[in-house]
Design an enzyme around this catalytic site. Structure first.
Site, PDB file in Angstrom:
ATOM      1  CB  VAL A 197     -42.882  12.268  38.214  1.00  0.00           C
ATOM      2  CG1 VAL A 197     -44.127  11.120  37.910  1.00  0.00           C
ATOM      3  CG2 VAL A 197     -41.933  11.565  38.886  1.00  0.00           C
ATOM      4  CB  THR A 208     -46.381  14.496  47.304  1.00  0.00           C
ATOM      5  OG1 THR A 208     -45.696  13.593  46.867  1.00  0.00           O
ATOM      6  CG2 THR A 208     -47.525  14.874  46.622  1.00  0.00           C
ATOM      7  CD  GLU A 221     -33.848  12.079  39.741  1.00  0.00           C
ATOM      8  OE1 GLU A 221     -32.956  12.667  39.663  1.00  0.00           O
ATOM      9  OE2 GLU A 221     -34.770  12.673  40.450  1.00  0.00           O
ATOM     10  CG  LEU A 232     -27.811  -6.608  47.500  1.00  0.00           C
ATOM     11  CD1 LEU A 232     -27.616  -8.090  47.200  1.00  0.00           C
ATOM     12  CD2 LEU A 232     -28.065  -6.118  48.800  1.00  0.00           C
ATOM     13  N   GLY A 248     -21.272   1.800  49.662  1.00  0.00           N
ATOM     14  CA  GLY A 248     -20.742   2.869  49.249  1.00  0.00           C
ATOM     15  C   GLY A 248     -21.323   4.325  50.312  1.00  0.00           C
ATOM     16  CB  CYS A 304     -37.487   8.531  45.675  1.00  0.00           C
ATOM     17  SG  CYS A 304     -37.896   9.870  44.383  1.00  0.00           S
ATOM     18  CE  LYS A 356     -29.791   7.232  39.318  1.00  0.00           C
ATOM     19  NZ  LYS A 356     -31.188   6.400  39.153  1.00  0.00           N
TER      20      LYS A 356
HETATM   21  C1  UGA Z   1     -35.757   5.534  43.119  1.00  0.00           C
HETATM   22  C2  UGA Z   1     -36.428   4.087  42.707  1.00  0.00           C
HETATM   23  O1  UGA Z   1     -35.280   3.169  42.395  1.00  0.00           O
HETATM   24  C3  UGA Z   1     -37.531   4.232  41.573  1.00  0.00           C
HETATM   25  O2  UGA Z   1     -38.025   2.957  41.357  1.00  0.00           O
HETATM   26  C4  UGA Z   1     -38.375   5.222  41.951  1.00  0.00           C
HETATM   27  O3  UGA Z   1     -39.674   5.219  41.126  1.00  0.00           O
HETATM   28  C5  UGA Z   1     -37.974   6.537  42.524  1.00  0.00           C
HETATM   29  O4  UGA Z   1     -37.015   6.336  43.279  1.00  0.00           O
HETATM   30  C6  UGA Z   1     -39.096   7.481  42.986  1.00  0.00           C
HETATM   31  O5  UGA Z   1     -39.784   7.167  43.796  1.00  0.00           O
HETATM   32  O6  UGA Z   1     -39.693   8.348  42.336  1.00  0.00           O
HETATM   33  P1  UGA Z   1     -34.060   7.029  42.014  1.00  0.00           P
HETATM   34  O7  UGA Z   1     -34.238   8.054  43.561  1.00  0.00           O
HETATM   35  O8  UGA Z   1     -34.063   8.044  40.776  1.00  0.00           O
HETATM   36  O9  UGA Z   1     -35.219   6.088  41.856  1.00  0.00           O
HETATM   37  O10 UGA Z   1     -32.697   6.581  42.123  1.00  0.00           O
HETATM   38  P2  UGA Z   1     -32.077   4.932  42.631  1.00  0.00           P
HETATM   39  O11 UGA Z   1     -31.593   4.491  41.408  1.00  0.00           O
HETATM   40  O12 UGA Z   1     -33.047   4.254  43.138  1.00  0.00           O
HETATM   41  O13 UGA Z   1     -30.807   5.477  43.409  1.00  0.00           O
HETATM   42  C7  UGA Z   1     -31.150   5.996  44.706  1.00  0.00           C
HETATM   43  C8  UGA Z   1     -29.686   6.309  45.347  1.00  0.00           C
HETATM   44  O14 UGA Z   1     -29.300   4.757  45.918  1.00  0.00           O
HETATM   45  C9  UGA Z   1     -28.680   6.620  44.680  1.00  0.00           C
HETATM   46  O15 UGA Z   1     -27.884   7.769  45.555  1.00  0.00           O
HETATM   47  C10 UGA Z   1     -27.630   5.568  44.379  1.00  0.00           C
HETATM   48  O16 UGA Z   1     -26.400   6.182  43.944  1.00  0.00           O
HETATM   49  C11 UGA Z   1     -27.779   4.836  45.537  1.00  0.00           C
HETATM   50  N1  UGA Z   1     -27.610   3.310  45.366  1.00  0.00           N
HETATM   51  C12 UGA Z   1     -28.287   2.470  44.318  1.00  0.00           C
HETATM   52  C13 UGA Z   1     -26.611   2.564  46.229  1.00  0.00           C
HETATM   53  O17 UGA Z   1     -25.941   3.463  47.019  1.00  0.00           O
HETATM   54  N2  UGA Z   1     -26.319   1.350  46.015  1.00  0.00           N
HETATM   55  C14 UGA Z   1     -27.062   0.754  44.937  1.00  0.00           C
HETATM   56  O18 UGA Z   1     -26.591  -0.555  45.153  1.00  0.00           O
HETATM   57  C15 UGA Z   1     -28.005   1.207  44.480  1.00  0.00           C
END
Ligand code: UGA
Length: 472
Positions: free
Chosen positions: A11, A88, A157, A255, A258, A265, A325
């Site tokens: 961040v 945190t 990320e 949506l 998987g 987060c 991811k």
């Molecule tokens: C998440 C939030 O999306 C951000 O908005 C936020 O700022 C961040 O946490 C944070 O609090 O710092 P991040 O953890 O980087 O971001 O990643 P995401 O893109 O949200 O993905 C999270 C997980 O969900 C990944 O493992 C991804 O593969 C999974 N995912 C995402 C799914 O399984 N299906 C989906 O449709 C989308």
């Protein structure tokens, strides 16, 4: 504007580099010596697409520099805005606020009159509620406290720079800001983003941040449950989600079913909110179900492989992708790691691949029985089955026909629904996705493990608040 950013993790570093790119004069302050040395030598301590270019070009333009704790006093005293982005999470599903408390103790006396303090770290709302009194205690009687704001981040990320520079909204949570100095400074700072600015009381802003992640997690667990229902009917979840997505009240994002959500987060914030609800005897069955579904998803890979292979014990399984991811080197709470753990416990011989050397090193350190390779084709060679755990572009674009020739049994469990089933079948693979009419329905799961997962999650919810219908 002169800005200091304390804490240069995902961040803080993205914040510092992006603010420099917008023309601000930025000093990044980092206590970790290895991280600071890397940054000073032009090496990125984390992988984030585009970040190295931004840090390099703004360093050359003298808009971004890095200092350690010994440079903090000067940097902070010379700043109009002091931003804090220290961690945190306790790394174990809980909050830890010791680091931010210590940081504020060290920092606040250094902030010059007229400057603003901005906290970007994600904070528990009950800690946020104490910040007003804390800041008042730091100023002399009769003096106005330093303008103090929360500015929660919504960056993902992998796309963090774009998310920072083109956010859907900028949220400002006011802790104390009698003359509106803080909110005006932040409004000026974020002007280049063109995003709407939402000014809220600080506790509401902190809950607004958490709630966004909790809702995203809920969408994913909903999609995972929906995928099981689609399988039961032989329907295709992609089509079902497409039809939903045209409804502007719903949308199509987050949506994708998987192996579940990972990272630092979403999983932690679901758990931490559940624990906070438990402590306050608040009924939170929806979040308990979100967590339960997510924790079960990696096991679905095992269930599918048990159906597809004559024997899992002794079988060679290739796990492709180890990060939580694509486009990151972060392996925190990566579903791939849970899959490796389940497969190894079931007696399979697992060979893993990830494009990120740091992710490969982390897997080698974490799993002594895991073989790790730097080539996806080597991982696939001789495999009895392949599991796609992270949908890196390189893996989506793999020459799957050639890979099918190398595998001992061309069986693939697509843990991210990232591959086209028809093309994979044409390339010689037996394809299994989630909710694409090929995965075993939820009722095929081992009853004992479902019951155990339910018991574990229900234990997080206070029995007193379950209400009669559940308690009976
Ligand atoms: C998440 C939030 O999306 C951000 O908005 C936020 O700022 C961040 O946490 C944070 O609090 O710092 P991040 O953890 O980087 O971001 O990643 P995401 O893109 O949200 O993905 C999270 C997980 O969900 C990944 O493992 C991804 O593969 C999974 N995912 C995402 C799914 O399984 N299906 C989906 O449709 C989308």
């Amino acid at each position: 504007m002169r800005v200091s950013v304390v804490g240069l993790g995902y961040v803080g570093l993205v914040t510092a580099a992006s603010l420099a790119e917008w023309g601000n004069d930025v000093v990044g302050i980092e206590a970790d010596e290895a991280r600071l040395t890397a940054l000073k030598n032009g090496r990125m301590p984390i992988f984030e697409p585009g970040l190295d270019d931004l840090v390099r070009s703004n360093g050359i333009a003298s808009r971004l520099r890095f200092v350690g704790p010994d440079g903090m006093a000067d940097a902070v005293a010379g700043s109009d805005v002091v931003m804090v982005a220290v961690g945190t999470h306790d790394g174990n599903g809980g909050w830890q606020t010791d680091t931010i408390s210590q940081t504020l103790d060290a920092l606040v006396p250094l902030i010059r009159p007229g400057a603003a303090l901005v906290i970007r770290s994600t904070l528990p709302p009950d800690y946020v509620a104490t910040l007003g009194a804390y800041m008042a205690s730091q100023s002399d009687p009769g003096e106005r406290p330093i303008p103090t704001m929360l500015n929660p981040e919504f960056t993902r990320e992998g796309t963090a720079i774009r998310d920072f520079m083109q956010p859907d909204r900028v949220v400002i949570g006011v802790v104390t800001d009698d003359d509106e100095v803080g909110r005006n400074a932040l409004a000026t700072m974020y002007e280049p983003s063109g995003a709407p600015i939402v000014v809220l009381p600080a506790v509401d802003a902190s809950l607004g941040k958490l709630a966004a992640n909790l809702f995203l997690a809920t969408k994913i667990s909903f999609a995972n449950e929906l995928a099981g229902i689609c399988d039961t009917y032989g329907a295709n979840v992609d089509n079902v989600v497409t039809s939903m997505s045209y409804d502007h009240r719903i949308g199509g994002a987050f949506l994708r079913p998987g192996v579940g959500f990972g990272g630092s987060c979403l999983p932690n914030q679901v758990t931490m909110t559940l624990l906070a609800a438990q402590a306050r005897e608040v009924h939170a069955p929806l979040l308990a179900a979100v967590k339960q579904i997510n924790e079960f998803q990696p096991r679905r890979v095992l269930i599918a492989l048990r159906e597809l292979l004559p024997e899992l014990a002794g079988a060679r399984i290739a796990v492709l992708g180890l990060t939580f991811k694509p486009d990151t080197d972060d392996v925190r709470e990566a579903p791939a790691h849970k899959i490796v753990r389940h497969l190894t416990a079931a007696g399979a011989r697992v060979v893993a691949y990830d494009p990120m050397p740091r992710a490969r090193d982390a897997a080698m350190a974490g799993f002594p029985d895991l073989a790790v390779t730097a080539s996806p084709m080597v991982a696939v060679s001789g495999a009895d089955a392949v599991v796609l755990a992270t949908e890196w572009r390189e893996l989506r674009d793999l020459d799957w026909a050639a890979a099918a020739e190398l595998a001992r049994r061309p069986i693939i469990v697509d843990g991210r629904n990232a591959l086209d089933p028809a093309s994979m079948t044409a390339a010689g693979w037996t394809y299994h996705g989630f909710g694409r009419g090929t995965q075993q329905p939820a009722t095929w799961a081992e009853p004992a493990s479902i019951a155990a997962a339910e018991a574990a999650v229900l234990s997080l919810v206070p029995t007193a608040s379950l209400g009669r219908s559940l308690a009976e």
